[in-house]
Write a protein that holds these residues in place. Structure first.
Motif, mmCIF file in Angstrom:
data_model
loop_
_atom_site.group_PDB
_atom_site.id
_atom_site.type_symbol
_atom_site.label_atom_id
_atom_site.label_comp_id
_atom_site.label_asym_id
_atom_site.label_seq_id
_atom_site.Cartn_x
_atom_site.Cartn_y
_atom_site.Cartn_z
ATOM 1 N N SER A 69 -14.538 -2.014 -3.480
ATOM 2 C CA SER A 69 -14.730 -1.704 -4.854
ATOM 3 C C SER A 69 -16.089 -2.404 -5.631
ATOM 4 C CB SER A 69 -13.456 -1.959 -5.734
ATOM 5 O OG SER A 69 -12.403 -1.065 -5.458
ATOM 6 N N LYS A 112 -4.016 7.870 -10.287
ATOM 7 C CA LYS A 112 -5.220 8.419 -9.635
ATOM 8 C C LYS A 112 -6.507 7.694 -10.520
ATOM 9 C CE LYS A 112 -3.766 13.278 -8.863
ATOM 10 N NZ LYS A 112 -4.303 14.646 -8.848
ATOM 11 N N HIS A 139 -7.134 3.058 -5.758
ATOM 12 C CA HIS A 139 -7.166 2.868 -4.126
ATOM 13 C C HIS A 139 -5.846 2.143 -3.891
ATOM 14 C CE1 HIS A 139 -11.055 4.937 -2.974
ATOM 15 N NE2 HIS A 139 -11.413 4.364 -4.241
ATOM 16 N N THR A 152 0.813 -1.270 -0.016
ATOM 17 C CA THR A 152 0.060 -0.021 0.012
ATOM 18 C C THR A 152 0.793 1.115 0.197
ATOM 19 O OG1 THR A 152 -1.540 -0.997 1.237
ATOM 20 C CG2 THR A 152 -1.713 1.299 1.230
ATOM 21 N N GLU A 160 -2.928 6.362 -0.133
ATOM 22 C CA GLU A 160 -4.563 6.655 -0.054
ATOM 23 C C GLU A 160 -4.770 7.276 -1.694
ATOM 24 O OE1 GLU A 160 -5.207 9.402 2.774
ATOM 25 O OE2 GLU A 160 -5.111 8.200 4.361
ATOM 26 N N ALA A 161 -5.800 6.898 -1.904
ATOM 27 C CA ALA A 161 -6.459 7.534 -3.244
ATOM 28 C C ALA A 161 -6.026 9.068 -3.236
ATOM 29 C CB ALA A 161 -7.894 7.385 -3.495
ATOM 30 N N THR A 162 -5.689 9.579 -4.436
ATOM 31 C CA THR A 162 -5.327 10.922 -4.558
ATOM 32 C C THR A 162 -6.485 11.513 -5.488
ATOM 33 O OG1 THR A 162 -3.112 10.585 -4.707
ATOM 34 C CG2 THR A 162 -3.766 12.807 -5.308
ATOM 35 N N ASP A 215 -4.684 0.784 -1.089
ATOM 36 C CA ASP A 215 -4.828 -0.189 -0.132
ATOM 37 C C ASP A 215 -5.927 -1.317 -0.902
ATOM 38 O OD1 ASP A 215 -7.053 1.508 -0.278
ATOM 39 O OD2 ASP A 215 -7.643 1.299 1.540
ATOM 40 N N ARG A 216 -6.739 -0.905 -1.468
ATOM 41 C CA ARG A 216 -7.568 -2.074 -2.318
ATOM 42 C C ARG A 216 -6.815 -2.842 -3.564
ATOM 43 N NH1 ARG A 216 -13.238 1.309 -3.478
ATOM 44 N NH2 ARG A 216 -13.264 2.608 -1.613
ATOM 45 N N ASP A 253 -11.289 -7.469 -3.102
ATOM 46 C CA ASP A 253 -11.931 -5.952 -3.022
ATOM 47 C C ASP A 253 -13.129 -5.789 -2.790
ATOM 48 O OD1 ASP A 253 -11.789 -3.274 -3.294
ATOM 49 O OD2 ASP A 253 -10.771 -3.159 -5.201
ATOM 50 N N VAL A 279 -11.508 5.146 -9.488
ATOM 51 C CA VAL A 279 -10.360 5.500 -8.841
ATOM 52 C C VAL A 279 -9.327 4.655 -8.321
ATOM 53 C CG1 VAL A 279 -9.930 6.881 -6.480
ATOM 54 C CG2 VAL A 279 -11.951 7.583 -7.812
#
Length: 480
Positions: free
Chosen positions: A303, A272, A287, A84, A90-92, A289-290, A300, A285
């Motif tokens: 999602s 992104k 992610h 991760t 994290e998602a941006t 971590d996912r 996941d 998006v």
């Protein structure tokens, strides 16, 4: 699907630890060697692999792991956290202008999926933010690109500004931006030309467009199937244009997936979005971590839930959830869910998002024939209204009648009803945070433990958001 080989290798490497009550440094060293080879074979950048293994090894020889009663799970946790981090934590979100329009410039090599991605992004902004985007056709060197963008724009009902191939891209962008300001568009997405490789002419043109448009975002579209060269392309464009983010396309193809693990570390630029399919809605998006959970075969679920929610209205989702809790889920509800599932894409891709199912041996033996869903529908449509609403009354004589009416063997009818009851029971448990059924579904070995860990984490993470949504909907419907 991306990462299948990597997932299998990582699961096998970590799985060797599951029978060990305690770990030695030699055990950790052997597992690190296997993980290193797995990452290199997945086309992950060598420097990224070297740093990743160093960090994971240092954490893995700590007392927390070596003295743990479940060392395999501890190693999974560490690898998950470090994967991760490598992909950006994290998602941006998109960079947005304080006043409209927000200007997004799409760049990338020819064939990476830039034009399609521009339209997908416009559609995403329109449907999820209720925004009014406009597309600018700035690729004058590939005439089909202008036509393609116009067709896609019509499909999603988004205006496309184009002047043809005899006007310079800078002039097209200049006039397009003027029209967007006049029409009060929230977003302007500029599709630019690509080349088969990075050259000075291309970069000069893109630099001129950047100087004129002053974009809030410069999104580099990269084909994940190009492996290591995807990272080289990202470095090249970033060095010339200082891109703000990356869109990784064709992650659903036969790709090793190393680009997703390398780009952030090598360029410092976030991924992104990711494209996983040909439909206009197939842009998600990114992610980190996912994605780490997917790579480790832990699925996941978030999602998957979001994918389902795109096709469900919130009231319907609330009704389904309450039916699960009350154990009143029936065949009418099952039909509705089947239709939603069919709209979500290929069944094998959906199932792999469920924790524990990626590289599950049982999955490899399954044949996902789209006609199977039609056969199930035929069986349900042969039931009476009372039978659909009260599955418990389906005695042997009723089942024989349903088999005759649907033209399906009685064994198939019995199997479908059994699977329905198992699914109903499992979904009720999961909706209440009970994961005891995971052992039956995924086994009690490493896969099952990883599945439970992932499901538990996902449910905890989503619990507060879900409760807020439920409270809002209950209030809307006049409930306390």
């Amino acid at each position: 699907m991306a990462f299948e080989g990597l997932t299998e290798r990582l699961q096998n490497a970590i799985g060797k630890l599951r029978k060990k009550g305690k770990l030695t440094e030699a055990d950790v060293k052997e597992v690190m060697r296997e993980i290193r080879l797995a990452l290199l074979e997945a086309d992950v950048n060598f420097k990224v692999v070297k740093e990743f293994i160093k960090t994971v090894r240092e954490r893995s020889i700590g007392a927390e792991v070596l003295e743990s009663l479940t060392p395999a799970q501890q190693i999974v946790k560490i690898v998950d956290e470090e994967l991760t981090k490598v992909m950006g934590e994290e998602a941006t979100p998109l960079n947005k202008s304080p006043k409209i329009p927000t200007i997004i410039m799409m760049v990338g090599l020819q064939g990476a999926g830039k034009t399609t991605t521009a339209a997908k992004l416009a559609n995403k902004l329109k449907t999820e933010e209720n925004a009014r985007p406009m597309l600018i056709a700035g690729d004058i060197y590939r005439p089909a690109a202008i036509d393609q963008l116009k067709i896609l724009g019509q499909e999603i009902d988004v205006p496309v500004f184009a002047l043809g191939t005899d006007v310079s891209p800078v002039e097209i962008v200049k006039q397009g931006l003027a029209q967007a300001k006049e029409n009060h568009n929230d977003y302007v997405i500029i599709d630019t030309a690509g080349r088969l490789q990075i050259d000075e002419t291309l970069m000069n043109e893109l630099s001129d467009i950047k100087d004129l448009a002053q974009p809030n975002e410069i999104l580099l579209t990269v084909d994940a199937m190009t492996g290591q060269s995807a990272v080289e392309v990202a470095e090249g464009f970033n060095g010339k244009l200082d891109v703000t983010g990356v869109v990784l396309t064709k992650l659903d193809g036969d790709t090793r997936g190393g680009a997703a693990l390398s780009i952030r570390s090598v360029t410092g630029k976030p991924i992104k979005f990711m494209g996983q399919g040909e439909k206009i809605t197939d842009l998600d998006v990114f992610h980190p971590d996912r994605m780490a959970s997917r790579i480790l075969g832990m699925g996941d679920m978030l999602s998957l839930i979001e994918k389902a929610q795109r096709d469900y209205d919130e009231e319907q989702a609330l009704a389904m959830q309450e039916k699960m809790r009350e154990n009143s889920f029936d065949f009418n509800d099952f039909l509705v869910q089947m239709e939603q599932v069919q709209n979500m894409g290929p069944m094998e891709d959906i199932i792999k998002m469920i924790p524990g199912m990626a590289n599950n041996p049982a999955l490899k033996n399954m044949n996902f024939d789209p006609k199977d869903l039609e056969r199930v529908k035929a069986i349900i449509f042969s039931m009476t209204r009372q039978e659909r609403e009260n599955p418990d009354i389906l005695n042997p004589s009723r089942r024989r009648r349903i088999a005759a009416g649907s033209g399906r063997p009685i064994q198939e009818v019995n199997r479908m009803i059994k699977q329905f009851n198992q699914m109903k029971d499992m979904m009720k448990k999961v909706s209440n945070g009970n994961f005891d059924g995971m052992d039956q579904m995924f086994g009690s070995g490493m896969t099952g433990k990883m599945a439970k860990m992932s499901m538990s984490r996902m449910v905890r993470k989503n619990k507060k958001i879900k409760q807020k949504r439920l409270n809002k909907l209950r209030k809307k419907r006049g409930r306390k």
